[in-house]
Design an enzyme around this catalytic site. Structure first.
Site, short mmCIF file in Angstrom:
data_model
loop_
_atom_site.label_atom_id
_atom_site.label_comp_id
_atom_site.label_asym_id
_atom_site.label_seq_id
_atom_site.Cartn_x
_atom_site.Cartn_y
_atom_site.Cartn_z
CE LYS A 133 42.36 48.57 33.45
NZ LYS A 133 43.08 47.39 33.92
NE ARG A 139 21.38 50.13 39.92
CZ ARG A 139 22.13 50.67 38.99
NH1 ARG A 139 21.71 50.68 37.75
NH2 ARG A 139 23.30 51.20 39.28
CB THR A 193 19.67 36.75 16.56
OG1 THR A 193 19.77 35.36 16.83
CG2 THR A 193 18.53 36.99 15.58
CE LYS A 231 21.90 56.34 26.19
NZ LYS A 231 22.00 54.90 25.88
CG HIS A 254 24.55 59.81 26.40
ND1 HIS A 254 23.31 59.56 26.94
CD2 HIS A 254 25.37 58.85 26.89
CE1 HIS A 254 23.37 58.50 27.73
NE2 HIS A 254 24.61 58.06 27.72
CB SER A 286 25.00 59.93 30.01
OG SER A 286 25.41 58.80 30.79
CB THR A 309 25.13 54.55 37.61
OG1 THR A 309 24.43 53.30 37.49
CG2 THR A 309 24.97 55.33 36.32
#
Length: 403
Positions: free
Chosen positions: A155, A21, A277, A247, A216, A188, A362
């Site tokens: 799961k 990337r 924070t 978004k 999204h 997305s 992704t």
């Protein structure tokens, strides 16, 4: 041991696969979205951004900017600590109340990102339900997957949007065990919608909690921007709704909205909330202005849907492999990481069009794509320039136009 070599070898593998990337240094231009300045190796270039998650351009909205300027003048830059230690201010409280109202829930809770809100909330909820079993859509976001991993409970992964498969897994689970279904409303990378009603029906049938990621969709869908669940009249059937400010609302941060008891439990037990924070009052003020504005204004959502539909139509007319999408997401199939990056580079260098390649992890290998996010501010001229550029590149590189 050569520690550095371990890292360089890992990077070599990524580069060899064509999915390394590269970050492009761009500077957005206030009041001129989607235009930006690219600090290229050859100097400054004006570009049009086609891959921003600032879906409605609210990060450039005058009301949002003014609210942030006022907050900076009144409160200064930072929050001053965690929410528990001096980091809670009036705007945090007001924003949480606005979000609870937006989703018709009893309470809301702010996080510093949508990633953290998912990871912290899912893991905390599951840990507090002894013996909990999680049912997760196979296309869920990485933040949800991390939350499930950190929960440390059993799961099951159900096939994407496959309610029959989900029911078979629920049916095979001990009915006395607590259960949680986690899924998204808009996925997305493909732009498809979840069958929310059908999943809620199963949740009722098998006594299961539901956790819906609307990142999204919030600000984008529904009369007040409450997301797909609001649009379909289903918000009251969802246990926890999670969203982001990064978004449609144009800034950064995340949140959950649910019952008072669940929100208080997350607030009291989630390390990702307790030890972080809190959001700057400047950001919080901008988000608050954005949420309030999009609760009332319909024009941005209306134009945005028209723009997305128009881009899909123009791409289909040009015989470009636009993938089926029900939402505002416009993915164009490439199917190869090296070619995908090459196309992205040509668009930027030769046509001043900025869209990043979407590669593994992704999306699954072999489904690499370009992901376009048209906004209300992308004009017909910008679209026509994009289509001409892509048509030239697809022809020049002889890229498959079918998907």
């Amino acid at each position: 041991m050569d520690y550095n070599r371990a890292f360089t070898d890992a990077l070599k593998t990524v580069k060899k696969e064509g999915r390394y990337r590269v970050f492009n240094d761009i500077e957005r231009q206030r009041g001129d979205f989607p235009k930006a300045t690219w600090y290229s190796p050859d100097g400054l270039k004006g570009i049009t951004v086609w891959c921003s998650n600032d879906y409605l351009g609210m990060g450039q909205h005058p009301k949002v900017i003014r609210a942030m300027e006022d907050a900076l003048y009144i409160s200064g830059a930072g929050a001053g600590g965690t929410r528990n230690i001096s980091g809670t201010n009036l705007m945090h409280v007001q924003l949480e109340q606005e979000l609870a109202d937006l989703h018709n829930k009893e309470a809301g809770l702010l996080f510093t990102s949508g990633y953290i809100s998912n990871e912290a909330s899912i893991s905390t909820i599951a840990k507090l339900l002894q013996g909990c079993v999680i049912f997760s859509d196979e296309f869920n976001h990485a933040s949800m997957i991390e939350g499930i991993k950190h929960a440390g409970c059993k799961k099951h992964i159900f096939r994407h949007n496959d309610v029959d498969h989900l029911e078979s897994l629920l049916k095979a689970t001990d009915p006395v065990l607590p259960k949680l279904i986690v899924f998204e409303s808009v996925y997305s990378m493909d732009g498809d919608f979840a069958p929310i009603k059908e999943i809620c029906d199963l949740a009722d049938k098998y006594d299961t909690l539901t956790y819906l990621d609307e990142v999204h969709a919030v600000g984008m869908y529904g009369k007040h921007g409450g997301g797909i669940a609001e649009q379909e009249g289903l918000m009251d059937r969802i246990t926890v709704i999670e969203g982001t400010f990064g978004k449609a609302y144009g800034l950064m941060g995340g949140y959950v909205a649910s019952t008072s008891a669940i929100v208080d439990a997350i607030r009291s037990f989630a390390p990702g909330f307790i030890f972080t924070t809190s959001l700057s009052p400047v950001i919080t003020a901008g988000v608050l202005a954005s949420v309030r504005y999009l609760k009332e204004s319909q024009i941005e959502r209306s134009i945005h849907q028209e723009r997305a539909a128009m881009l899909k139509e123009k791409m289909r007319a040009a015989d470009l492999p636009v993938m089926p999408s029900d939402s505002h997401i416009v993915p164009v199939f490439v199917g190869d990481p090296v070619i995908c990056k090459h196309v992205s580079d040509i668009l930027l260098n030769e046509f001043n069009i900025y869209v990043q390649p979407i590669n593994y992890p992704t999306v699954p290998r072999g489904t690499e794509r370009l992901r376009f996010t048209p906004s209300p501010l992308h004009t017909d001229e910008m679209m026509d320039h994009l289509i001409r550029a892509m048509d030239v590149i697809w022809t020049k590189l002889d890229i498959n136009r079918t998907h």
